[in-house]
Design a protein around this motif. Structure first.
Motif, PDB file in Angstrom:
ATOM      1  N   CYS A  85       0.884  -1.159   0.000  1.00 56.15           N
ATOM      2  CA  CYS A  85       0.000   0.000   0.000  1.00 56.15           C
ATOM      3  C   CYS A  85       0.926   1.214   0.000  1.00 56.15           C
ATOM      4  O   CYS A  85       1.543   1.533   1.022  1.00 56.15           O
ATOM      5  N   LEU A  86       1.041   1.866  -1.151  1.00 54.68           N
ATOM      6  CA  LEU A  86       2.130   2.810  -1.365  1.00 54.68           C
ATOM      7  C   LEU A  86       1.713   4.250  -1.105  1.00 54.68           C
ATOM      8  O   LEU A  86       0.926   4.829  -1.856  1.00 54.68           O
ATOM      9  N   ALA A  87       2.270   4.816  -0.026  1.00 55.90           N
ATOM     10  CA  ALA A  87       2.098   6.238   0.243  1.00 55.90           C
ATOM     11  C   ALA A  87       3.402   6.998   0.041  1.00 55.90           C
ATOM     12  O   ALA A  87       3.403   8.221  -0.006  1.00 55.90           O
ATOM     13  N   ASN A  88       4.510   6.270  -0.065  1.00 52.80           N
ATOM     14  CA  ASN A  88       5.822   6.872  -0.275  1.00 52.80           C
ATOM     15  C   ASN A  88       6.052   7.060  -1.771  1.00 52.80           C
ATOM     16  O   ASN A  88       6.568   6.190  -2.458  1.00 52.80           O
ATOM     17  N   LYS A  89       5.631   8.209  -2.298  1.00 53.74           N
ATOM     18  CA  LYS A  89       5.701   8.426  -3.745  1.00 53.74           C
ATOM     19  C   LYS A  89       7.128   8.451  -4.265  1.00 53.74           C
ATOM     20  O   LYS A  89       7.382   8.138  -5.426  1.00 53.74           O
ATOM     21  N   GLU A  90       8.088   8.809  -3.377  1.00 50.77           N
ATOM     22  CA  GLU A  90       9.476   8.896  -3.831  1.00 50.77           C
ATOM     23  C   GLU A  90       9.999   7.556  -4.334  1.00 50.77           C
ATOM     24  O   GLU A  90      10.910   7.516  -5.164  1.00 50.77           O
ATOM     25  N   THR A  91       9.445   6.450  -3.840  1.00 49.58           N
ATOM     26  CA  THR A  91       9.871   5.135  -4.298  1.00 49.58           C
ATOM     27  C   THR A  91       9.698   4.994  -5.801  1.00 49.58           C
ATOM     28  O   THR A  91      10.595   4.517  -6.506  1.00 49.58           O
ATOM     29  N   LEU A  92       8.550   5.422  -6.320  1.00 47.76           N
ATOM     30  CA  LEU A  92       8.316   5.337  -7.765  1.00 47.76           C
ATOM     31  C   LEU A  92       8.960   6.494  -8.511  1.00 47.76           C
ATOM     32  O   LEU A  92       9.317   6.350  -9.680  1.00 47.76           O
ATOM     33  N   VAL A  93       9.109   7.641  -7.857  1.00 48.68           N
ATOM     34  CA  VAL A  93       9.798   8.761  -8.498  1.00 48.68           C
ATOM     35  C   VAL A  93      11.246   8.372  -8.785  1.00 48.68           C
ATOM     36  O   VAL A  93      11.758   8.570  -9.890  1.00 48.68           O
ATOM     37  N   VAL A  94      11.900   7.800  -7.792  1.00 52.09           N
ATOM     38  CA  VAL A  94      13.325   7.487  -7.902  1.00 52.09           C
ATOM     39  C   VAL A  94      13.570   6.286  -8.806  1.00 52.09           C
ATOM     40  O   VAL A  94      14.482   6.303  -9.640  1.00 52.09           O
ATOM     41  N   ALA A  95      12.776   5.242  -8.652  1.00 49.42           N
ATOM     42  CA  ALA A  95      13.097   3.964  -9.303  1.00 49.42           C
ATOM     43  C   ALA A  95      11.854   3.286  -9.848  1.00 49.42           C
ATOM     44  O   ALA A  95      11.660   2.077  -9.674  1.00 49.42           O
ATOM     45  N   GLY A  96      11.016   4.036 -10.542  1.00 52.03           N
ATOM     46  CA  GLY A  96       9.734   3.508 -10.999  1.00 52.03           C
ATOM     47  C   GLY A  96       9.848   2.282 -11.879  1.00 52.03           C
ATOM     48  O   GLY A  96       9.122   1.288 -11.695  1.00 52.03           O
ATOM     49  N   GLU A  97      10.758   2.310 -12.837  1.00 53.68           N
ATOM     50  CA  GLU A  97      10.890   1.178 -13.761  1.00 53.68           C
ATOM     51  C   GLU A  97      11.326  -0.074 -13.011  1.00 53.68           C
ATOM     52  O   GLU A  97      10.784  -1.171 -13.226  1.00 53.68           O
ATOM     53  N   LEU A  98      12.297   0.066 -12.122  1.00 54.62           N
ATOM     54  CA  LEU A  98      12.785  -1.064 -11.337  1.00 54.62           C
ATOM     55  C   LEU A  98      11.690  -1.605 -10.425  1.00 54.62           C
ATOM     56  O   LEU A  98      11.482  -2.828 -10.341  1.00 54.62           O
ATOM     57  N   ILE A  99      10.974  -0.725  -9.750  1.00 50.11           N
ATOM     58  CA  ILE A  99       9.919  -1.144  -8.825  1.00 50.11           C
ATOM     59  C   ILE A  99       8.829  -1.917  -9.560  1.00 50.11           C
ATOM     60  O   ILE A  99       8.365  -2.972  -9.099  1.00 50.11           O
ATOM     61  N   CYS A 100       8.406  -1.407 -10.702  1.00 50.40           N
ATOM     62  CA  CYS A 100       7.342  -2.076 -11.464  1.00 50.40           C
ATOM     63  C   CYS A 100       7.795  -3.450 -11.951  1.00 50.40           C
ATOM     64  O   CYS A 100       7.013  -4.414 -11.942  1.00 50.40           O
ATOM     65  N   ARG A 101       9.047  -3.552 -12.357  1.00 52.62           N
ATOM     66  CA  ARG A 101       9.557  -4.851 -12.808  1.00 52.62           C
ATOM     67  C   ARG A 101       9.611  -5.846 -11.646  1.00 52.62           C
ATOM     68  O   ARG A 101       9.185  -7.009 -11.784  1.00 52.62           O
ATOM     69  N   LEU A 102      10.119  -5.395 -10.497  1.00 55.59           N
ATOM     70  CA  LEU A 102      10.197  -6.283  -9.336  1.00 55.59           C
ATOM     71  C   LEU A 102       8.805  -6.713  -8.868  1.00 55.59           C
ATOM     72  O   LEU A 102       8.604  -7.871  -8.481  1.00 55.59           O
ATOM     73  N   LEU A 105       4.570  22.949  -5.736  1.00 52.99           N
ATOM     74  CA  LEU A 105       4.016  22.031  -6.755  1.00 52.99           C
ATOM     75  C   LEU A 105       4.990  20.918  -7.128  1.00 52.99           C
ATOM     76  O   LEU A 105       4.727  20.153  -8.054  1.00 52.99           O
ATOM     77  N   MET A 106       6.108  20.791  -6.400  1.00 51.21           N
ATOM     78  CA  MET A 106       6.973  19.638  -6.638  1.00 51.21           C
ATOM     79  C   MET A 106       6.242  18.350  -6.302  1.00 51.21           C
ATOM     80  O   MET A 106       6.415  17.327  -6.967  1.00 51.21           O
ATOM     81  N   ASN A 107       5.409  18.402  -5.260  1.00 49.74           N
ATOM     82  CA  ASN A 107       4.638  17.218  -4.903  1.00 49.74           C
ATOM     83  C   ASN A 107       3.781  16.756  -6.074  1.00 49.74           C
ATOM     84  O   ASN A 107       3.656  15.556  -6.344  1.00 49.74           O
ATOM     85  N   LYS A 108       3.210  17.721  -6.801  1.00 50.52           N
ATOM     86  CA  LYS A 108       2.388  17.351  -7.963  1.00 50.52           C
ATOM     87  C   LYS A 108       3.271  16.799  -9.075  1.00 50.52           C
ATOM     88  O   LYS A 108       2.869  15.873  -9.796  1.00 50.52           O
ATOM     89  N   GLY A 109       4.469  17.348  -9.214  1.00 49.11           N
ATOM     90  CA  GLY A 109       5.398  16.795 -10.186  1.00 49.11           C
ATOM     91  C   GLY A 109       5.764  15.360  -9.866  1.00 49.11           C
ATOM     92  O   GLY A 109       5.829  14.498 -10.756  1.00 49.11           O
ATOM     93  N   PHE A 110       5.992  15.086  -8.576  1.00 45.62           N
ATOM     94  CA  PHE A 110       6.257  13.708  -8.166  1.00 45.62           C
ATOM     95  C   PHE A 110       5.072  12.814  -8.499  1.00 45.62           C
ATOM     96  O   PHE A 110       5.238  11.661  -8.922  1.00 45.62           O
ATOM     97  N   GLU A 111       3.871  13.330  -8.317  1.00 45.00           N
ATOM     98  CA  GLU A 111       2.681  12.528  -8.582  1.00 45.00           C
ATOM     99  C   GLU A 111       2.504  12.251 -10.080  1.00 45.00           C
ATOM    100  O   GLU A 111       1.969  11.210 -10.465  1.00 45.00           O
ATOM    101  N   VAL A 112       2.955  13.174 -10.917  1.00 44.54           N
ATOM    102  CA  VAL A 112       2.957  12.917 -12.360  1.00 44.54           C
ATOM    103  C   VAL A 112       3.857  11.724 -12.670  1.00 44.54           C
ATOM    104  O   VAL A 112       3.472  10.802 -13.407  1.00 44.54           O
ATOM    105  N   ILE A 113       5.058  11.732 -12.096  1.00 41.91           N
ATOM    106  CA  ILE A 113       5.992  10.620 -12.319  1.00 41.91           C
ATOM    107  C   ILE A 113       5.429   9.319 -11.755  1.00 41.91           C
ATOM    108  O   ILE A 113       5.501   8.258 -12.395  1.00 41.91           O
ATOM    109  N   GLU A 114       4.847   9.395 -10.580  1.00 39.88           N
ATOM    110  CA  GLU A 114       4.247   8.212  -9.960  1.00 39.88           C
ATOM    111  C   GLU A 114       3.118   7.656 -10.820  1.00 39.88           C
ATOM    112  O   GLU A 114       3.005   6.437 -11.024  1.00 39.88           O
TER     113      GLU A 114
END
Length: 386
Positions: A121-138, A215-224
Motif C-alpha cells: 500500500c504505497l504512500a511513499n511516492k518517492e519510491t516510484l519517483v526514484v526507481a519507478g521502472e525497477l519497482i514495477c519490474r520487481l 508544486l513539486m509534490n504534484k510533479g512527483f505525482e505525475v511521475i508516480e
C-alpha cells in the motif's frame, strides 16, 4: 483471520490515520509492526495501544530509550537501524506493508517487501519517483500488488476499476494549487516556511506540505502516475482545483470522464488500499456538493518551476528523477530551516539536474550513488547561492 499489517512510518500523518482505520476495523486488521525514525515516545505509545509483534526505530540513537519505554512488554520485539527496517518487512505473518515513510529512505524497505511478495500500500511516492521502472519490474516478477494510497492516485485507480483494457486518453491529476497560487513572482520571493505550513488542505507532514506549496509534490505525482498506470507524460494533465473535491479523473478514448470525489480525508484512500476490492464503512464527514463550487485552472509552470522540472526529469528518464528527488529533499529541508528562499529551491534543483551524472539505464546501486552525489551537489549549490 485478521490481516497482518506492517506500517513503515507509523508516527507520521499517513501512519497515524492508518491506525485509525485499523482501530475502526479491528475485526479485519491487526498491526504486526510499527516503525518510526525519531518520534520514539509516540512510537512507544502506539505500541502500547496496538501491541504489535515488533517495533523498529530507524535512528539507532533512540534504541535504548525505546527499549526502556517498552521494557514491561517483553512480547514486543524492539529493533533499530536501517537494516532492521529492511528485515522486518519480510516477516512471514505480514500480509501487507503500508509504505508511509517520507523520502528516499522508503525505497530499500519497499523493495525488500516486494521481494518478499507482500502487498504494498504505497504512500511513499518517492519510491516510484526514484526507481519507478525497477519497482514495477520487481512487483511483476514477485507477484506483489501495488495499491496507491495518495489521494490522487487512489482516485485514478478507483476510476479505472471495471474498465478492463479500455483505452485511456488522458489522466487528469488535480491539485489544490497550494497557498501561494495567486501570488506573483515577486511576492513568492518573500514567502516563508511558516506561511506554507499554515495552509495545507490535507493533513500532511511538513516536508510534503512544502512540496505541495512549490508544486513539486504534484510533479512527483505525475511521475508516480506514469509508472502506476503505464501512461506517458504527454497523457497526464495537471489541473489546479482549489476546492480539493475532485481528487483526480480519467478521460477515456470515447471522451467520457470518470472522477472520484469526496471530502479531504486520507483515511479513505488508506482504507480502500487495505480492503480493495471491497468498500468498507468509514466514519466521518460526507461530501455536500451543494456547498462547493468546482473550479479548474491551468498551472503556471513558469511561476512554479518545480512542476516543470519534474516533467523534464520524467522526459529525460534514467536516473534524472532520482537526481530531482535528492536535490528537492535537500532544498526542502533548507527552506524549512530558513537557509534558502522559496524561489531558490527551484534554482538549486535545476542546477543539480544540470551537474549530476546522468545514467540512462540505472541499476539499484546507481540509484543509491546518484542520491548521494545529487545531495552533495545540491548542498554545494545552496552554499554558493547563499
Amino acid at each position: 483471520m485478521k490481516q497482518q499489517i506492517a506500517i513503515l512510518g507509523s508516527t507520521g500523518s499517513i501512519g497515524t490515520q492508518a491506525l485509525q482505520v485499523i482501530e475502526e476495523h479491528g475485526d479485519r486488521y491487526e498491526v504486526y509492526c510499527l516503525t518510526a525514525n525519531n518520534r520514539v515516545e509516540l512510537l512507544a505509545q502506539q505500541a502500547r495501544k496496538f501491541r504489535p509483534a515488533a517495533v523498529v526505530i530507524a535512528n539507532e540513537a533512540h534504541y535504548d530509550t525505546l527499549r526502556q519505554l517498552l521494557a514491561d512488554l517483553p512480547d514486543i520485539k524492539v529493533h533499530a537501524g536501517k537494516q532492521a527496517l529492511d528485515d522486518i518487512v519480510t516477516a512471514g505473518p505480514i500480509d501487507m506493508v503500508l509504505a508511509a515513510m517520507v523520502g528516499f529512505a522508503g525505497l530499500s524497505p519497499t523493495i525488500n517487501a516486494i521481494r518478499a511478495h507482500k502487498k504494498i500500500c504505497l504512500a511513499n511516492k518517492e519510491t516510484l519517483v526514484v526507481a519507478g521502472e525497477l519497482i514495477c519490474r520487481l512487483a511483476a516478477e514477485n507477484h506483489a500488488p501495488i495499491l496507491p494510497v495518495d489521494s490522487e492516485h487512489s482516485a485514478i485507480f478507483q476510476s479505472l476499476v471495471g474498465e478492463g483494457d479500455n483505452s485511456v486518453e488522458k489522466i487528469l491529476l488535480t491539485c489544490s494549487g497550494g497557498p501561494f497560487r495567486n501570488m506573483d513572482a515577486r511576492q513568492l520571493e518573500h514567502v516563508t516556511a511558516a506561511d506554507a505550513l499554515r495552509h495545507p488542505t490535507w493533513d500532511m507532514g511538513a516536508k510534503i506540505t512544502i512540496d505541495s506549496a512549490t508544486l513539486m509534490n504534484k510533479g512527483f505525482e505525475v511521475i508516480e502516475a506514469r509508472w502506476l498506470f503505464g501512461v506517458p507524460a504527454e497523457k497526464i494533465q495537471v489541473l489546479i482545483h482549489p476546492q480539493s473535491v475532485v481528487h483526480s479523473a480519467v478521460q477515456f478514448c470515447d471522451g467520457s470522464v470518470k472522477a472520484q470525489l469526496g471530502v479531504p480525508d486520507m483515511r479513505l484512500p488508506i482504507q480502500y488500499a487495505f480492503s480493495f476490492p471491497e468498500r468498507l464503512t468509514l466514519s466521518g464527514q460526507r461530501l455536500n456538493l451543494f456547498s462547493h463550487p468546482l473550479e479548474f485552472f491551468e498551472p503556471d509552470m513558469q511561476k512554479f518551476r518545480c512542476l516543470a522540472l519534474a516533467f523534464d526529469a520524467l522526459a529525460r528518464g534514467g536516473n534524472m528523477p532520482c537526481i530531482l528527488n535528492a536535490a528537492n529533499e535537500v532544498v526542502n529541508e533548507a527552506f524549512r530551516r530558513d537557509r534558502c528562499s522559496f524561489t531558490q529551491m527551484a534554482d538549486v534543483v535545476e542546477q543539480t539536474m544540470a551537474r549530476a551524472t546522468f545514467d540512462a539505464n540505472p541499476s539499484l546501486d546507481t540509484y543509491f550513488n546518484t542520491d548521494a552525489e545529487a545531495r552533495a551537489i545540491a548542498a554545494e549549490c545552496l552554499a554558493q547561492n547563499s
